[in-house]
Every structure is written in structure tokens, then in C-alpha cells.
Design a protein around this motif. Structure first.
Motif, PDB file in Angstrom:
ATOM      1  N   TRP A   1     -18.163  -0.087   4.050  1.00 42.20           N
ATOM      2  CA  TRP A   1     -17.269   1.112   3.763  1.00 42.20           C
ATOM      3  C   TRP A   1     -16.342   1.291   2.581  1.00 42.20           C
ATOM      4  CZ3 TRP A   1     -17.650  -0.558   8.960  1.00 42.20           C
ATOM      5  CH2 TRP A   1     -18.814  -0.051   9.772  1.00 42.20           C
ATOM      6  N   ASN A   2     -15.913   2.409   2.233  1.00 39.06           N
ATOM      7  CA  ASN A   2     -14.639   2.334   1.425  1.00 39.06           C
ATOM      8  C   ASN A   2     -13.397   2.301   2.348  1.00 39.06           C
ATOM      9  OD1 ASN A   2     -15.966   3.372  -0.696  1.00 39.06           O
ATOM     10  ND2 ASN A   2     -15.678   5.287  -0.279  1.00 39.06           N
ATOM     11  N   THR A   3     -12.758   1.349   2.355  1.00 44.58           N
ATOM     12  CA  THR A   3     -11.405   1.002   3.062  1.00 44.58           C
ATOM     13  C   THR A   3     -10.243   0.730   2.011  1.00 44.58           C
ATOM     14  OG1 THR A   3     -11.900  -1.645   2.910  1.00 44.58           O
ATOM     15  CG2 THR A   3     -12.480  -0.225   4.887  1.00 44.58           C
ATOM     16  N   LEU A   4      -9.030   0.821   2.698  1.00 47.92           N
ATOM     17  CA  LEU A   4      -7.625   0.500   1.919  1.00 47.92           C
ATOM     18  C   LEU A   4      -7.645  -1.166   1.706  1.00 47.92           C
ATOM     19  CD1 LEU A   4      -5.309   1.990   0.327  1.00 47.92           C
ATOM     20  CD2 LEU A   4      -4.382   1.855   2.462  1.00 47.92           C
ATOM     21  N   HIS A   5      -8.130  -1.685   2.884  1.00 48.41           N
ATOM     22  CA  HIS A   5      -7.924  -2.930   2.902  1.00 48.41           C
ATOM     23  C   HIS A   5      -9.132  -3.540   1.902  1.00 48.41           C
ATOM     24  CE1 HIS A   5      -7.924  -6.933   4.374  1.00 48.41           C
ATOM     25  NE2 HIS A   5      -6.974  -6.903   5.330  1.00 48.41           N
ATOM     26  N   GLN A   6      -8.358  -4.782   1.207  1.00 46.38           N
ATOM     27  CA  GLN A   6      -9.191  -5.324   0.150  1.00 46.38           C
ATOM     28  C   GLN A   6     -10.201  -6.387   0.744  1.00 46.38           C
ATOM     29  OE1 GLN A   6      -6.152  -5.735   0.826  1.00 46.38           O
ATOM     30  NE2 GLN A   6      -5.875  -7.940   1.009  1.00 46.38           N
ATOM     31  N   PRO A   7     -11.392  -6.606  -0.228  1.00 47.60           N
ATOM     32  CA  PRO A   7     -12.257  -7.637   0.535  1.00 47.60           C
ATOM     33  C   PRO A   7     -11.649  -8.992   0.450  1.00 47.60           C
ATOM     34  CG  PRO A   7     -13.236  -6.529  -1.280  1.00 47.60           C
ATOM     35  CD  PRO A   7     -11.885  -6.147  -1.331  1.00 47.60           C
ATOM     36  N   ALA A   8     -12.292  -9.946   1.220  1.00 49.71           N
ATOM     37  CA  ALA A   8     -11.893 -11.145   1.798  1.00 49.71           C
ATOM     38  C   ALA A   8     -11.390 -12.225   0.620  1.00 49.71           C
ATOM     39  CB  ALA A   8     -12.879 -11.851   2.709  1.00 49.71           C
ATOM     40  N   THR A   9     -10.431 -12.649   0.492  1.00 49.83           N
ATOM     41  CA  THR A   9      -9.820 -13.530  -0.490  1.00 49.83           C
ATOM     42  C   THR A   9     -10.240 -15.019  -0.095  1.00 49.83           C
ATOM     43  OG1 THR A   9      -7.806 -12.203  -0.997  1.00 49.83           O
ATOM     44  CG2 THR A   9      -7.857 -14.556  -1.446  1.00 49.83           C
TER      45      THR A   9
ATOM     46  N   ILE B   1     -18.597  -6.255  12.553  1.00 55.16           N
ATOM     47  CA  ILE B   1     -18.255  -5.129  12.094  1.00 55.16           C
ATOM     48  C   ILE B   1     -16.719  -5.332  11.203  1.00 55.16           C
ATOM     49  CG2 ILE B   1     -17.262  -2.836  12.582  1.00 55.16           C
ATOM     50  CD1 ILE B   1     -19.392  -2.564  14.518  1.00 55.16           C
TER      51      ILE B   1
ATOM     52  N   VAL C   1     -15.120  -4.366   5.249  1.00 51.39           N
ATOM     53  CA  VAL C   1     -14.440  -3.993   3.626  1.00 51.39           C
ATOM     54  C   VAL C   1     -15.666  -4.016   2.551  1.00 51.39           C
ATOM     55  CG1 VAL C   1     -12.177  -4.796   3.966  1.00 51.39           C
ATOM     56  CG2 VAL C   1     -14.099  -6.475   3.747  1.00 51.39           C
TER      57      VAL C   1
ATOM     58  N   VAL D   1      -3.192   2.632   8.213  1.00 48.56           N
ATOM     59  CA  VAL D   1      -4.124   3.645   7.916  1.00 48.56           C
ATOM     60  C   VAL D   1      -5.528   3.680   8.705  1.00 48.56           C
ATOM     61  CG1 VAL D   1      -4.917   2.375   6.105  1.00 48.56           C
ATOM     62  CG2 VAL D   1      -5.172   4.715   5.831  1.00 48.56           C
ATOM     63  N   TRP D   2      -6.234   4.590   8.968  1.00 47.57           N
ATOM     64  CA  TRP D   2      -7.271   4.379  10.013  1.00 47.57           C
ATOM     65  C   TRP D   2      -8.521   4.078   9.004  1.00 47.57           C
ATOM     66  CZ3 TRP D   2      -6.635   3.874  14.915  1.00 47.57           C
ATOM     67  CH2 TRP D   2      -5.387   4.385  15.574  1.00 47.57           C
ATOM     68  N   ASP D   3      -8.439   3.088   8.444  1.00 48.80           N
ATOM     69  CA  ASP D   3      -9.664   2.492   7.926  1.00 48.80           C
ATOM     70  C   ASP D   3     -10.452   1.581   8.698  1.00 48.80           C
ATOM     71  OD1 ASP D   3      -8.924  -0.126   7.407  1.00 48.80           O
ATOM     72  OD2 ASP D   3      -9.049  -0.295   5.485  1.00 48.80           O
TER      73      ASP D   3
ATOM     74  N   TRP E   1       0.664  -1.126  -0.039  1.00 50.58           N
ATOM     75  CA  TRP E   1       0.120   0.212  -0.057  1.00 50.58           C
ATOM     76  C   TRP E   1       0.596   1.384   0.147  1.00 50.58           C
ATOM     77  CZ3 TRP E   1      -3.378  -1.876   4.716  1.00 50.58           C
ATOM     78  CH2 TRP E   1      -4.262  -2.556   4.284  1.00 50.58           C
TER      79      TRP E   1
END
Lengths: 247, 77, 159
Positions: free
Chosen positions: A180-188, A172, A177, A124-126, A119
Motif C-alpha cells: 500500500w501507499n504508506t508514509l513509512h519507507q520500505p525496509a532498509t 501484513i 510498505v 499517522v494512520w498508515d 515526517w
């Protein structure tokens, strides 16, 4: 059915069951975990985008899975403590809380180290990262609360209530992911859908997840046995057990 | 093997420090928890044993009953 | 089940349900603060404040990256395939930064609608695959003029 449930609450019965399963849990856990990690580190192909840094996933995802699963198990045990007043449930909560804390820390730490090269930032405070940090504090709070109350019964109830209050954080974390908009990607790593990952990467990941679950099972049995020894040391069955030399 | 040589395996095309730091911390923390839990179990077990042995001095594990009703097996023939 | 236990269980269920509703409403009310970044549609619609430090997130538009040969200055457009926002940034970009990749830029929106970033973070998706597979995917999708996963990306807000 209820009879079985109450038998489950007997520390003596648990001791016997734990002794029978522990060697299998330890052996299976170590084999799967080592196989998964060696495969993931040395044999899985590199990622088309992230190169080799993605290999952190083989410890990041299992740690994060365990961190959340342990909390869900603790919350179920907390319900049993509050409704049925079963001692073994409280023994479980107290024994595994430090393990959960360790896995949450590992998930956050490996995530931060992975975030730097991919990243471009450690933190980051996501929503995902922050809710995971809250989980870390929840584990810390559970351990601290337990230590600060001397009376065993009051401690058990207070801890159970805190664990239950904190359980709202789990959905939560899971859906942050998506909501909300997060930097972290959704679950793989999903159990219900086709994984968003090539098979030769997904299988080692599955092995390390399963291995870590088994290893946690072993660790939980061991720590619960210790806690039972401390609490039940004045009972006849523990005395007989210890004098007979059975660990 | 996804790498050509052992040194390539260690450097991981520049990502080595990140990957290896994570694995090292993971192994140390996990092994530490396992070791510490096992050690604590041993210590608790020994403490219990010692306290039981203090209650019953060595040589007699159970207090002697005043009278026994043990069935004695003696050959009848 | 014993009536006392049944009562305790009911109280607990109400406790957790009530708490979940309270937390749900709070997070819903604060969703604008929980979102890490504004997407290009919100910025284009004027929902993002001007001259306040905010984050903008989206995909780097194909063919929009222009690097200044004399400095580290770079200009590109961030898009969500509906709207796009021009971004200016001076500094070193993360390794994963590329056209068609997700980014989150931190900075201020000026009055001309240009986003002046002081930090650019790369965002990647949840798909992992070996380089050969990615090449093959790209080749097969070239015919349809569409980057891999573009259809999926356009659908979901989180890309």
C-alpha cells in the motif's frame, strides 16, 4: 529425530542447557549491543538528508525486528503446544510475551519520536504504523488472556490459539510498505539483498540487531527458568536442584 | 568521531532531544526488564528454597530411611 | 508422527490458512482505505473525490516550488513522473521538504483541480548515506540529467 524433539520438551534438560548458554548470551549480547549503539551514536557519519536524527534507527530497527521475531517464535511454540502438548512451548510463550510487548512499544515510541523531525508528525494512520499497533494489542491480549484463566492447561490452549490467529498480522506488517501507499519507507535493513545504506552505517546497525537478539535469548532463558521453577516446584528434580543451591 | 565536540554530540544539530529521548527510553525499558526478570527469578528461587526447608527442618536435608543398604567401604587389610 | 498429532496439525494449518485468506480478501477489498494517500495519476484520472479531506502523495516536482514572499503560502506540484497535481499550502513545511523529495499532503481537492493542503508531511526513502557520498552521487548523475534514485523511484509505486 523425534527423540531429540521430545527431550527438548523436558524442563529439566532445558534448565541444564540454559545454565550453560546464559553467560555467553549475556556477555555477547551486551558487547555487541554497546558496540553497535556507541558506534551508531558517535562514530557513524550523519545522513545526507536527515542529519543526526537518523541515529534513532540503531534502536528503532532492532526493536522492530525483535517485536516481530518474538511473535513468530511464539507462534511456532503455539503450534507445538497445540499439536504435541509440550509444556516447555507454553512456558516459552508465557515468558516472552511481556518482552515482545516491550519491544513493540519501543519500536512504536522511537518511531514516533523519529517521525516528528523527519515526517513532521508523531503519528499517522498508515498501514505499517497501524499494523504495528495491532501487534502491540495482540501481545497485550495474550498476556491478559493468560492471566484471566486459572487452569494451566486451558490457559495454554487458549493463549496458543490467540497467538496463532494473530500471526496473520506479521506478513501484513512486513509487506505493508510494499502493498500500500504508506508514509513509512520500505525496509532498509535486508538480509537477502545489498543494504540500501552506506557500510559504515549498516555495520553498527547489524551489531545492535545481533546484540539485541542475544540479549533476548538470555532474557528468555532467565524468564523461562523462573516459570519452570513455579510450575515444577513440587517435583523431585527441582527440589534437588534448589537444595543443591544451583540457580 | 562524527562530532567536533562533546556539546555538538549532545545537541546533534538540534536533533539531540529526539535522539537522546529515544536512547534513554530504550535503555531504561531494557534495563528495567532485565532487572525485574532477574529479581523475580531470585524471589521465586528463594520462595522454593524456603518451602523445601520448611518441609524438612534444618539439619536433615533428606528424611532418614528406616533401613539403609549402603555399602560400607572398610579397609580389608 | 502420531496420527492424533497429525490430525491436530492439519486442523491448525487449515485454521491459519483460512484466516489468512479471510484477512487477505478483507484488506484487498479495503485497499483504497488502507492506502494512506492518492497518487497523482489517480487524482488526474478523477478517482479522488472533490471537496473531501484526502491525502495526496508523490514527489515535489523540480523547479515547481513558489513561495509567497509576504506570507507562509507556498505552491508546488506533486508528481509521480507520469502526472502531477498542483498543491497550495499555508504554514510551516517540515525540514525534509525540498524539490525532488517525497511528500504526503492532507487537504481538499477543489473544483479547479487545485489541492488545498492543510498539512504537509515529508516522506523519505529507505536509502541512508553520508553527505559526501550523496554529493558524489549527485555529481555523477548530473551528466545524465537525473536525480539520484530517480530511475528506482519511477519504477516503484511506493517510492
Amino acid at each position: 529425530m523425534w527423540q531429540f524433539f521430545h527431550k527438548l520438551g523436558s524442563p529439566k534438560w532445558f534448565f541444564g542447557i540454559a545454565n550453560r548458554f546464559m553467560p555467553w548470551l549475556l556477555a555477547g549480547g551486551l558487547i555487541l549491543l554497546v558496540a553497535g549503539l556507541v558506534w551508531g551514536l558517535a562514530f557513524a557519519p550523519k545522513d545526507y538528508l536527515q542529519g543526526n536524527s537518523y541515529r534513532i534507527i540503531f534502536i528503532h530497527v532492532p526493536s522492530a525486528f525483535l517485536a516481530q521475531s518474538i511473535y513468530i517464535m511464539m507462534a511456532s511454540a503455539a503450534v507445538v503446544t497445540l499439536v504435541w502438548r509440550m509444556k516447555l512451548a507454553d512456558v516459552f510463550v508465557k515468558s516472552v510475551a511481556p518482552v515482545g510487548l516491550m519491544f513493540t512499544f519501543l519500536a512504536l515510541f522511537t518511531g514516533a519520536v523519529w517521525g516528528k523531525p523527519t515526517w513532521g508528525t508523531w503519528w499517522v494512520w498508515d498501514a505499517r504504523l497501524t499494523s504495528m499497533l495491532i501487534l502491540l494489542f495482540l501481545y497485550g491480549g495474550v498476556i491478559a488472556l493468560d492471566r484471566s484463566i486459572n487452569d494451566e492447561k486451558s490457559a495454554a490452549r487458549a493463549v496458543a490459539v490467540l497467538v496463532l490467529v494473530g500471526v496473520v498480522n506479521i506478513p501484513i506488517i512486513k509487506y505493508s510498505v510494499n502493498w500500500w501507499n504508506t508514509l513509512h519507507q520500505p525496509a532498509t535493513f535486508k538480509l537477502t539483498e545489498k543494504p540500501a545504506m552506506a557500510m559504515e552505517m549498516w555495520v553498527p546497525l547489524l551489531l545492535s540487531v545481533l546484540g539485541l537478539y542475544l540479549l533476548f535469548g538470555w532474557l528468555a532463558c532467565l524468564r523461562m527458568k523462573t516459570e519452570i521453577l513455579v510450575r515444577e516446584r513440587r517435583t523431585r528434580w527441582v527440589k534437588d536442584l534448589v537444595l543443591a543451591g544451583r540457580k | 568521531m562524527a562530532f567536533d565536540s562533546f556539546s555538538a554530540f549532545l545537541t546533534m544539530e538540534g536533533h539531540g532531544p529526539y535522539v537522546w529521548t529515544c536512547y534513554a527510553v530504550f535503555v531504561i525499558l531494557l534495563a528495567g526488564t532485565v532487572f525485574w526478570s532477574a529479581k523475580r527469578h531470585q524471589a521465586t528461587y528463594r520462595m522454593c528454597k524456603r518451602s523445601y526447608e520448611q518441609q524438612n527442618p534444618k539439619g536433615q536435608t533428606a528424611p532418614k530411611a528406616a533401613a539403609t543398604f549402603t555399602r560400607v567401604e572398610i579397609s580389608q587389610d | 508422527m502420531h496420527p492424533i498429532r497429525k490430525k491436530r496439525l492439519t486442523i491448525l494449518i487449515f485454521l491459519v490458512a483460512g484466516l489468512a485468506v479471510a484477512v487477505g480478501l478483507t484488506t484487498y477489498a479495503l485497499r483504497q482505505n488502507i492506502n494512506l494517500f492518492y497518487d497523482p495519476t489517480e487524482i488526474a484520472a478523477g478517482n479522488a473525490p472533490v471537496d473531501v479531506r484526502i491525502r495526496a502523495g508523490g514527489m515535489v516536482e523540480e523547479g515547481s516550488v513558489k513561495r509567497d514572499p509576504e506570507s507562509l503560502s507556498v505552491r508546488f506540484r506533486v508528481t509521480n513522473f507520469t502526472d502531477s497535481v498542483p498543491v497550495e499550502y499555508v504554514g510551516i513545511l517540515p525540514d525534509l521538504f525540498a524539490e525532488g523529495q517525497g511528500v504526503v499532503a492532507m487537504g481538499r481537492l477543489n473544483n479547479d483541480g487545485l489541492f488545498v493542503a492543510d498539512q504537509v508531511l515529508a516522506k523519505h526513502d529507505e536509502n541512508y548515506m553520508p553527505p559526501e557520498v550523496a554529493d558524489a552521487l549527485e555529481k555523477s548523475s548530473k551528466g545524465q540529467h537525473k536525480p539520484p534514485y530517480a530511475d528506482k523511484t519511477a519504477e516503484s509505486q511506493a517510492y
